[in-house]
Design an enzyme around this catalytic site. Sequence first.
Site, mmCIF file in Angstrom:
data_model
loop_
_atom_site.group_PDB
_atom_site.id
_atom_site.type_symbol
_atom_site.label_atom_id
_atom_site.label_comp_id
_atom_site.label_asym_id
_atom_site.label_seq_id
_atom_site.Cartn_x
_atom_site.Cartn_y
_atom_site.Cartn_z
ATOM 1 N N THR A 173 1.969 -3.814 11.662
ATOM 2 C CA THR A 173 2.880 -4.676 11.342
ATOM 3 C C THR A 173 3.971 -3.839 11.612
ATOM 4 O OG1 THR A 173 2.564 -2.349 9.787
ATOM 5 C CG2 THR A 173 1.092 -4.362 8.874
ATOM 6 N N SER A 214 0.793 -1.185 -0.231
ATOM 7 C CA SER A 214 -0.225 0.095 -0.053
ATOM 8 C C SER A 214 0.277 1.174 -0.451
ATOM 9 C CB SER A 214 -0.498 -0.011 0.752
ATOM 10 O OG SER A 214 -1.843 0.884 1.055
ATOM 11 N N ASN A 229 -7.746 8.636 7.142
ATOM 12 C CA ASN A 229 -6.370 8.708 5.696
ATOM 13 C C ASN A 229 -6.861 8.309 4.156
ATOM 14 O OD1 ASN A 229 -7.319 5.889 5.721
ATOM 15 N ND2 ASN A 229 -5.739 4.707 6.829
ATOM 16 N N ASP A 253 -3.131 6.400 -3.113
ATOM 17 C CA ASP A 253 -1.849 5.522 -2.370
ATOM 18 C C ASP A 253 -1.105 4.810 -3.289
ATOM 19 O OD1 ASP A 253 -3.787 3.876 -1.914
ATOM 20 O OD2 ASP A 253 -3.105 2.999 -0.145
#
EC number: 5.4.2.3
Length: 548
Positions: free
Chosen positions: A507, A67, A377, A281
């Site tokens: 993550t 991403s 976002n 993105d």
Amino acid sequence: MTASYRTVYAFAREMHPKTVKHDIHYGTAGFRTKASNLGYIMYRMGLLAVLRSRYKQGVIGIMITASHNPECDNGVKLIDPHGEMMEQSWEELATKLANVQDDELEATIKEIVQKYSIDMTVRVNILIGKDTRPSSPSLAKSVVDGVLALSGKPIDFGIVTTPQMHYFVKCRNTHNEYGIGTEEGYYTKLVSAFKRLRGDKFNNKNYVNKILYDGANGVGARKIKYFKERLGDCLEIELHNDAGIGTGKLNHLCGADYVKSQQLFPTGVPNIPNQRCVSVDGDADRIVYYYNDENNKFHLLDGDRIATLIAEYLKELVLACGIDLNLGLIQTAYANGASTDYITKTLKVPVACVSTGVKHLHHKALEYDIGVYFEANGHGTVIFSKNAKDKLNEAAKDNKLSEEQQQSAEKLLALIDVINETVGDAISDMLLVETILNAKGWNIQQWEQTYTDLPNKLLKVTVQDRNLLTTKDAERMCVTPEGLQEEIGLIVEKYNKGRSFVRPSGTEDIVRIYAEAATHEESEKLAAEVAQKVYELAGGIGAPPIIP
């Protein structure tokens, strides 16, 4: 022990041996780390996809992408049959399968098969897509090896956006009822609906039929070209940050995450006063709008702004239809407090707050006839229930209703086809926003004037172990380390309209800090003070945060 199990072990040992000692976790966006550490993970996710497909008796998707991360990273996530994220119980299986030693892999596969009574003779198809990262082709080969090792059939879609993969999976599992499960089918569905809504003329007023598009040097730059060809004069898209013409690295100083987090104009996009701009993105599932005014001041219209624009327009159409439909908007703690006030007090639309991660928003949105969900976002979409679609189809054909009611129902049905209901889709969301701005005759300044954002700041602190920090109440309250939430509360009290929360990354070993206050200076100082406490109490490493 079957031949398939022996093949799994042999491939793992010889071709895809475990190369990383530390554990890796399937987070909110699947696995994501340095591309050089992912070969064996990809192989094992190919195995898991076949098991999941046989268990669900449907087509499963695998998307290889990181991403908005830097080009050196990569990742992988599985897509369930309805185009949604893989269910949480299997995320735990993914983590387990990724971390067992090579000599335990065979037994782990067998354990999953027995636990879920999986028929290993069923023929299954696994759809595979990837983004534009240099590492993606070799990692895709590892996925294919995993799929073949358990006698699944891999179907490689090549380089596609993440939302396209979600769309393909749902199309295959609905036997093309949702749409034609090809790239051409995807373009045709969205563009046809957009043109149907746009009609032969614009509502003019202040709407300008042109956008500057920042493709983040990724797959979104490639795929927007197909839309440009098909949209023609309906929407003029000026493309920038297109890796195809060598303008820069993926997500480097550009793209939706850079614009949102840095609140800066991206490199590679011309600075034209009051010109409407969009950034997507690296895998084209996030989008933000922005512009610089005549004084060169930057203005950001993020996921909160997109959500409020969509919710307001949908409510107008639902009321015009005269149909009883339950409309709700889902946010996370990252949503600007001003947007929440506007939605609840001005629009009178119910708002629900859930934990960060699209899977949480998507699940909550299913509780409404029309569920609008967006993260700040820029990742989000709209979901329409079967009840909503049935009622709208009936209304569009009901001659007892007024012409205005029928037309409003028809508009909503066309909007459904513009929207990618499976997941946040930057290009689909862009077409939806442009549809609404044209319908209202608004420019980007009029859109922005609906409410005033509270200034906010995002920071992150690198820590020894992100798992030491836990939260509750949709991540708005910190549970551990002990005492941290109390310290945050004391800091927030010092600031006018102050609000702050912290949460661990899904993550990476970092803790993310969000803060908002009445002024930019206060929001930045508040964020820095909270970051300092996180560093002190949650095991921060590296240079400590500096308070301005």
